[in-house]
Enzyme design. Structure first.
Site, mmCIF file in Angstrom:
data_model
loop_
_atom_site.group_PDB
_atom_site.id
_atom_site.type_symbol
_atom_site.label_atom_id
_atom_site.label_comp_id
_atom_site.label_asym_id
_atom_site.label_seq_id
_atom_site.Cartn_x
_atom_site.Cartn_y
_atom_site.Cartn_z
ATOM 1 N N ASP A 211 0.829 -1.206 0.000
ATOM 2 C CA ASP A 211 0.000 0.000 0.000
ATOM 3 C C ASP A 211 0.872 1.268 0.000
ATOM 4 O O ASP A 211 1.803 1.369 0.821
ATOM 5 C CB ASP A 211 -0.856 -0.043 1.283
ATOM 6 C CG ASP A 211 -1.909 1.035 1.318
ATOM 7 O OD1 ASP A 211 -2.789 1.027 0.456
ATOM 8 O OD2 ASP A 211 -1.853 1.894 2.233
ATOM 9 N N GLU A 266 2.029 -0.117 -4.729
ATOM 10 C CA GLU A 266 1.138 0.959 -5.164
ATOM 11 C C GLU A 266 1.969 2.243 -5.171
ATOM 12 O O GLU A 266 2.255 2.808 -4.120
ATOM 13 C CB GLU A 266 -0.057 1.113 -4.222
ATOM 14 C CG GLU A 266 -1.024 2.170 -4.730
ATOM 15 C CD GLU A 266 -2.060 2.627 -3.711
ATOM 16 O OE1 GLU A 266 -3.042 3.248 -4.109
ATOM 17 O OE2 GLU A 266 -1.881 2.371 -2.501
HETATM 18 O O1 ISL Z 1 -8.782 6.357 -2.659
HETATM 19 C C1 ISL Z 1 -8.230 7.159 -3.343
HETATM 20 C C2 ISL Z 1 -8.998 8.023 -4.242
HETATM 21 O O2 ISL Z 1 -10.364 7.785 -4.046
HETATM 22 C C3 ISL Z 1 -6.763 7.221 -3.424
HETATM 23 O O3 ISL Z 1 -6.262 8.486 -3.450
HETATM 24 C C4 ISL Z 1 -6.160 6.411 -2.286
HETATM 25 O O4 ISL Z 1 -6.201 7.131 -1.098
HETATM 26 C C5 ISL Z 1 -4.730 6.097 -2.614
HETATM 27 O O5 ISL Z 1 -4.728 5.377 -3.801
HETATM 28 C C6 ISL Z 1 -4.107 5.239 -1.534
HETATM 29 O O6 ISL Z 1 -4.870 4.103 -1.387
HETATM 30 C C7 ISL Z 1 -4.470 3.084 -0.525
HETATM 31 O O7 ISL Z 1 -4.116 3.552 0.755
HETATM 32 C C8 ISL Z 1 -5.159 4.151 1.536
HETATM 33 C C9 ISL Z 1 -6.430 3.313 1.569
HETATM 34 O O8 ISL Z 1 -7.489 4.080 2.085
HETATM 35 C C10 ISL Z 1 -6.812 2.810 0.196
HETATM 36 O O9 ISL Z 1 -7.928 1.959 0.275
HETATM 37 C C11 ISL Z 1 -5.609 2.096 -0.364
HETATM 38 O O10 ISL Z 1 -5.858 1.503 -1.622
HETATM 39 C C12 ISL Z 1 -4.600 4.331 2.916
HETATM 40 O O11 ISL Z 1 -4.053 3.142 3.383
#
Ligand code: ISL
Length: 520
Positions: A211, A266
């Site tokens: 993440d 990510e």
């Molecule tokens: O969700 C987003 C836009 O709607 C993105 O900006 C998201 O915050 C970003 O991609 C990071 O996402 C990841 O980390 C976050 C979590 O809330 C997301 O579900 C996860 O995919 C924090 O851990």
């Protein structure tokens, strides 16, 4: 363009040739009637995944969590949240997946924890705590306000800092106040997170989805953002050289294990050449998400630009692309493109571009986002629509034992797996066919890539591996288009399931995707 890194002569790596299926465990299938999906539910439907023909599963977080960000706020990395089951249930699921040849990737959340994690409780207990420096604590600015002008994700009006009255300092959180950022400059944090990876690698997982892993390296000066960026979350542009050595050492942890374990990061940046850097020289991430297509709308020109940028940025550094059209944070294909025909045509491209496709659970059913009434909204990012439960059966409860935590997506009965299975025109059978076509073609899985001349609203490309060849045509226009194709070709797959096995006559229907093979 022909990615040398992807040619058939390269050593085979499963993570290059597989299709990864993302499961959002809360929404997959409930078995204990609490309205929330669980690990046993995934096990119950494992044959759906094996039949579909994907090669790997990525599970969104299953760890202990207060669920403020639905599991992305981890309070214990080395245990399963009781909502989902327990470690023994996880081991059973892993065994069942491996028995069917399915790899399993866990979501690993390196940048932050929950405020309820024992590490943070200890860290906030006093300024002299041995874990104080495990998180990012700073004195207030001269005016008593936050130490810098960074804002938190989800709410551009909120600072990325929360004041802790007991110890008189602020802690950093690039996401919610309940998700304090870890201090990766502290070797103890790095070593503790490596231990988390080893805990799961020892249990036999095949790797991780990491993440927002581009956020872990931080300039300790934490400088203010320039005014033009002062109201934007850093997630989309944090590009910090200190992350690279951390990634190399993470890679070292995985490489010490047998069995080709892999990590997909990510890296939520908008520039493909910046993302390419996170592969290092094959010594950082194996794969990095690239959301270029997810952001390209229904527009052939933008798709062509995004794909060209990815291929041109990745090829020189030997990085292997990933393709993502949806996930648990973004609206589903049908919702975003506005029609099932478009979503089906997009699936043809997703599964035949050079790289590893990621398929979000429920896309194979052609689901659209659920409408969420205000009183059921629970997500800080308003992302519930795509997290609606998966309908397995036609009947009113769709195979779930109790009312799920979110409303059903539209037409849940007609789009249930049960209703679609065996109907060749269904989206489910289209995906199964596309995955079969992909598995049977070296060119599609691992071959070279080159654009083909075509009208501007048709995406047309060739894939090739020695004498295995495929051509892919995706018509973004609302009317048919002619494509001149020298030689004799037949239709291997059509998003409309028309004329498969027949000679290609030179036209691609409105909003249709085709995979063609040279006539036998
Ligand atoms: O969700 C987003 C836009 O709607 C993105 O900006 C998201 O915050 C970003 O991609 C990071 O996402 C990841 O980390 C976050 C979590 O809330 C997301 O579900 C996860 O995919 C924090 O851990």
């Amino acid at each position: 363009m022909s990615p040398t890194s992807g040619g058939p002569t390269t050593r085979r790596r499963w993570w290059r040739e597989t299709v990864v299926y993302q499961i959002y465990p809360r929404s997959f299938l409930d078995t204990d009637a609490d309205g929330v999906g669980d690990l046993r539910g995934i096990g119950h439907r494992i044959d759906h995944l094996a039949d579909l023909g994907v090669g790997a599963l990525w599970l969104s977080p299953i760890y202990r969590s207060p669920m403020t960000d639905f599991g992305y706020d981890v309070s214990d990395h080395c245990d399963v949240d009781p909502l989902f089951g327990d470690l023994a249930e996880f081991d059973r699921l892993l065994g069942r997946a491996h028995d069917r040849g399915l790899r399993v990737l866990l979501d690993w959340v390196p940048n932050h924890t929950s405020v309820e994690h024992a590490w943070f409780r200890e860290s906030r207990s006093s300024r002299s705590s041995p874990k104080r420096n495990w998180y990012v604590w700073r004195d207030p600015a001269a005016d008593g306000g936050p130490p810098n002008n960074w804002v938190a994700a989800f709410d551009p009006d909120s600072p990325a800092w929360t004041y802790d009255g007991r110890t008189g300092q602020y802690y950093l959180h690039l996401f919610l106040p309940e998700q304090p950022d870890l201090n990766w400059a502290n070797p103890e944090v790095e070593s503790a997170q490596h231990d988390v990876l080893r805990f799961w690698l020892d249990r036999g997982v095949d790797g991780f989805r990491a993440d927002v892993v581009h956020l872990i390296g931080k300039d300790p000066a934490l400088p203010d953002e320039p005014p033009e960026r002062a109201s934007q979350s850093r997630v989309g542009y944090h590009h910090e050289p200190r992350t690279h050595p951390l990634l190399r050492r993470i890679r070292g942890v995985l490489d010490a294990y047998p069995g080709d374990r892999a990590i997909v990061g990510e890296i939520n940046l908008h520039d493909s050449s910046a993302i390419a850097e996170y592969h290092g020289e094959g010594d950082e991430l194996h794969l990095a998400f690239n959301f270029a297509l997810l952001r390209a709308g229904w527009n052939a020109r933008r798709w062509r630009t995004a794909i060209t940028e990815v291929v041109e940025a990745y090829e020189p550094v030997g990085a292997w692309p990933t393709w993502v059209l949806s996930n648990h944070d973004e609206p589903r294909h049908v919702t975003r493109y506005g029609s099932v025909a478009r979503a089906r045509a997009a699936a043809v491209a997703l599964l035949s571009l050079p790289g590893t496709p990621f398929l979000y659970a429920g896309e194979e059913l052609g689901l659209s986002d659920a409408a969420i009434p205000p009183h059921l909204r629970v997500d800080p990012g308003g992302r519930e629509g795509c997290r609606a439960p998966i309908p397995w059966e036609r009947g009113p409860d769709h195979g779930w034992p109790a009312e799920p935590w979110l409303p059903w997506p539209p037409s849940a009965g007609a789009l249930s797996a049960e209703a679609q299975r065996g109907d060749p025109t269904s989206t489910l059978e289209l995906y199964r066919h596309l995955l079969r076509v992909r598995r049977s073609s070296e060119a599609l899985r691992a071959g070279t890539f080159a654009w083909r001349d075509a009208p501007p609203d048709v995406l047309a490309f060739d894939r090739g591996a020695e004498d295995d060849r495929r051509a892919v045509l995706v018509n973004f226009a609302a009317s048919p288009r002619s494509v001149a194709m020298p030689g004799a070709w037949e239709i291997d797959a059509s998003s409309r399931r028309k004329r498969e096995g027949q000679a290609f006559g030179g036209a691609v229907s409105a909003e249709e995707g085709l995979v063609l093979r040279p006539s036998r």
